[in-house]
Write a protein that holds these residues in place. Structure first.
Motif, short mmCIF file in Angstrom:
data_model
loop_
_atom_site.label_atom_id
_atom_site.label_comp_id
_atom_site.label_asym_id
_atom_site.label_seq_id
_atom_site.Cartn_x
_atom_site.Cartn_y
_atom_site.Cartn_z
N VAL A 159 0.79 -1.07 -0.09
CA VAL A 159 0.15 0.11 0.00
C VAL A 159 1.00 1.43 0.22
CG1 VAL A 159 -1.56 1.40 1.38
CG2 VAL A 159 -1.92 -1.21 1.00
N SER A 160 1.92 1.08 0.72
CA SER A 160 3.00 2.25 0.83
C SER A 160 3.34 2.71 -0.56
CB SER A 160 3.83 2.09 1.80
OG SER A 160 5.10 1.03 1.29
N LYS A 161 3.61 1.84 -1.53
CA LYS A 161 4.09 1.94 -2.99
C LYS A 161 5.44 2.27 -2.86
CE LYS A 161 -0.13 3.12 -5.53
NZ LYS A 161 -1.00 3.78 -4.73
N ALA A 162 6.16 2.13 -1.88
CA ALA A 162 7.56 2.10 -1.62
C ALA A 162 8.27 1.22 -2.51
CB ALA A 162 8.28 1.73 -0.20
N LYS A 163 9.39 1.73 -3.32
CA LYS A 163 9.95 1.06 -4.34
C LYS A 163 11.54 0.47 -3.94
CE LYS A 163 10.60 4.49 -7.42
NZ LYS A 163 10.83 5.47 -6.36
N PRO A 164 12.33 -0.54 -4.82
CA PRO A 164 13.25 -1.01 -4.35
C PRO A 164 14.25 0.32 -4.17
CG PRO A 164 12.50 -2.60 -5.79
CD PRO A 164 11.42 -1.49 -5.79
N GLY A 165 14.99 0.47 -3.08
CA GLY A 165 15.94 1.39 -2.88
C GLY A 165 15.48 2.61 -2.30
N ALA A 186 13.29 -7.76 2.22
CA ALA A 186 13.06 -8.72 1.06
C ALA A 186 12.68 -8.04 -0.23
CB ALA A 186 11.92 -9.91 1.44
N MET A 187 11.80 -7.04 -0.04
CA MET A 187 11.15 -6.13 -1.23
C MET A 187 12.49 -5.03 -1.75
SD MET A 187 7.52 -5.52 0.54
CE MET A 187 6.34 -5.96 -0.28
N GLY A 188 13.62 -4.94 -1.01
CA GLY A 188 14.71 -4.23 -1.76
C GLY A 188 14.51 -2.80 -1.15
N LEU A 189 13.70 -2.62 0.11
CA LEU A 189 13.80 -1.37 0.61
C LEU A 189 14.82 -1.21 1.83
CD1 LEU A 189 9.91 -1.55 1.24
CD2 LEU A 189 11.01 -0.36 -0.76
N HIS A 233 10.80 7.88 2.44
CA HIS A 233 9.89 7.69 1.42
C HIS A 233 8.20 7.13 1.93
CE1 HIS A 233 13.56 7.36 -0.91
NE2 HIS A 233 12.81 8.10 -1.72
N ALA A 234 8.44 6.35 2.88
CA ALA A 234 7.16 5.83 3.42
C ALA A 234 7.38 5.38 4.79
CB ALA A 234 6.64 4.63 2.53
N SER A 235 6.40 5.54 5.43
CA SER A 235 6.30 5.13 6.99
C SER A 235 5.17 4.10 7.33
CB SER A 235 6.39 6.30 7.84
OG SER A 235 6.45 5.72 9.37
N ILE A 236 5.53 2.87 7.97
CA ILE A 236 4.55 2.07 8.20
C ILE A 236 4.39 2.03 9.71
CG2 ILE A 236 3.68 -0.41 8.20
CD1 ILE A 236 4.52 0.73 5.50
N CYS A 237 3.19 2.39 10.31
CA CYS A 237 3.00 2.83 11.64
C CYS A 237 2.17 1.51 12.43
CB CYS A 237 2.59 4.02 12.16
SG CYS A 237 2.76 4.35 14.08
N GLY A 255 5.99 14.30 -0.63
CA GLY A 255 5.33 13.36 -1.56
C GLY A 255 5.42 12.04 -1.05
N GLY A 256 5.86 11.79 0.39
CA GLY A 256 5.84 10.26 0.96
C GLY A 256 4.50 9.95 1.34
N THR A 257 4.38 8.62 2.05
CA THR A 257 3.22 8.15 2.32
C THR A 257 3.41 7.65 3.76
OG1 THR A 257 2.80 7.34 0.04
CG2 THR A 257 1.53 6.12 1.70
N LEU A 258 2.29 7.82 4.54
CA LEU A 258 2.27 7.23 5.87
C LEU A 258 1.19 6.13 5.76
CD1 LEU A 258 2.40 6.92 8.88
CD2 LEU A 258 1.06 9.04 9.17
N VAL A 259 1.41 5.04 6.21
CA VAL A 259 0.53 4.01 6.17
C VAL A 259 -0.01 3.72 7.84
CG1 VAL A 259 -0.17 1.65 5.42
CG2 VAL A 259 1.63 2.90 4.30
N LEU A 260 -1.16 3.71 8.08
CA LEU A 260 -1.56 3.74 9.56
C LEU A 260 -2.18 2.32 9.46
CD1 LEU A 260 -4.09 6.56 9.90
CD2 LEU A 260 -1.64 6.74 9.96
N VAL A 261 -1.30 1.41 10.40
CA VAL A 261 -1.59 -0.01 10.73
C VAL A 261 -2.16 -0.27 12.04
CG1 VAL A 261 -0.51 -2.34 10.58
CG2 VAL A 261 -0.15 -0.74 8.83
#
Ligand code: NAD
Ligand code: ZN
Ligand code: ZN
Length: 338
Positions: A159-165, A186-189, A233-237, A255-261
């Motif tokens: 959902v964060s749409k973060a990409k490798p790197g 494992a996703m290259g982040l 780029h993204a934060s998973i909370c 331009g980044g994304t915060l994912v509320l979990v």
């Protein structure tokens, strides 16, 4: 059968002798071998959320085991199959969301160990269409946490749409978070883990986080700024605290994304100006679909994910809840029901 039962909100669970559930033609009966303990189970028995669970309730939505009985309409599963029963117990199958492959936001969906009795028991009833098979090379104890903690964090990263790197912060490196670190790697982040304590620091770095920030020792967003000279780029909370969400928000770059979990029973103040000017996306993510779960299990079956597990007994459930609620657990607790 033996089960841990919550009879009222905010009272200890009791270990009761209850009837084995009867199944209908679309269901299966699962002899539970292992059951993970999720912080959601504590929210359920505390009645923390606006939507309340049933009472009395057998909690647990990381129950895995062996099918012992199959309903007459079920042809794709058989007695002896190894399956897990996720939080998404059932969805309607025909609303807009179900048809679009977004079954986790089906307005008529029901949750295991919440609306329906769950896996803190010798047997659990499940919908045949919503159980997912466990790959042969994953044992029951190892499989259990993947059915909520694994799939939820894997999905949140998608959902964060973060990409490798890209850089992501995993805020809350507990049961969910320590799996999030591994899926992200494992996703290259590139991963920055935020939590507290030497044990979580050691585990997070072992699992591949590049940095660990102790939220008790300063302001995580400022430390992230000084490490990266910008935000993530993204934060998973996954933190069970409002402060965790505020610092996760503050650590996201333009331009980044915060994912509320995480689901603490608080509100999160969201600054309109900063969100607009910085083009921040704030998005909620709830567990994962059956397809997400298959993908998440596949990562584990290829040896890329290893849950840090403490095996405990069902009888200890009240003590386990206390320990988890007071932040004294590293990794995931799995109840051995073998
Ligand atoms: P956990 O108790 O194992 O982990 C929570 C972690 O957050 C702990 O390690 C704790 O130290 C840390 N924490 C607390 N305050 C923090 C802060 N300010 N900054 C950083 N870390 C902080 O719980 P869990 O089982 O991993 O569940 C976490 C949350 O996620 C719960 O609220 C649970 O209900 C929720 N959850 C949501 C979903 C979903 O689909 N969205 C699925 C499962 C669980
Ligand atoms: Zn859960
Ligand atoms: Zn639906």
């Amino acid at each position: 059968m033996k089960a841990a039962v919550a009879h009222e909100f905010n009272t200890p669970l009791t270990i009761d002798d209850v009837p084995i559930p009867a199944i209908n033609e679309n269901q299966v009966l699962v002899n539970i071998k292992a059951s993970g303990v999720c912080h959601t189970d504590i929210h359920a028995v505390h009645g923390d959320w606006p939507v309340k669970p049933k009472m009395p309730l057998i909690p647990g939505h990381e129950g895995v085991g062996v099918i012992t009985e199959v309903g007459s309409n079920v042809s794709h599963l058989k007695v002896g199959d190894r399956v897990g029963i996720p939080f998404l117990h059932i969805a309607c199958g025909h609303c807009d969301y179900c048809l679009e492959g977004k079954e986790t936001i089906c307005p008529d969906c029901k949750y295991t160990g919440y609306h329906i009795d769950g896996g803190y028991a010798d047997y659990c009833r499940a919908e045949a269409d919503y159980v997912v098979k466990i790959p042969d090379n994953i044992g029951f104890i190892e499989a259990a946490p993947l059915f909520c903690a694994g799939v939820t964090t894997y999905k949140a990263l998608k959902v964060s749409k973060a990409k490798p790197g890209d850089w992501v912060s995993i805020v809350g490196a507990g049961g969910l978070g320590h799996l999030a670190i591994q899926y992200a790697v494992a996703m290259g982040l590139n991963v920055i883990a935020v939590d507290t304590g030497e044990d979580r620091k050691k585990l997070s770095l072992e699992l591949g986080a590049s940095h660990f920030i102790d939220f008790m020792d300063g302001k995580p967003d400022e430390e992230i700024q000084s490490l990266l000279h910008t935000g993530v780029h993204a934060s998973i909370c996954t933190a069970v605290s409002e402060q965790g969400f505020e610092s996760a928000y503050a650590s996201v770059r333009r331009g980044g994304t915060l994912v509320l979990v995480g689901l603490p029973p608080d509100d999160m103040p969201l600054p309109i100006f900063d969100t607009v000017i910085n083009g921040i996306t704030v998005v909620g993510s709830i567990v994962g679909t059956r397809r997400d779960l298959e993908e998440c299990l596949d990562f584990a079956s290829r040896g890329k994910i290893k849950t840090d597990i403490q095996v405990r007994e069902l009888d200890e459930i009240n003590q386990i809840f206390d320990e988890l609620d007071s932040g004294n657990i590293t990794g995931r607790i799995v109840l051995d029901l073998h």
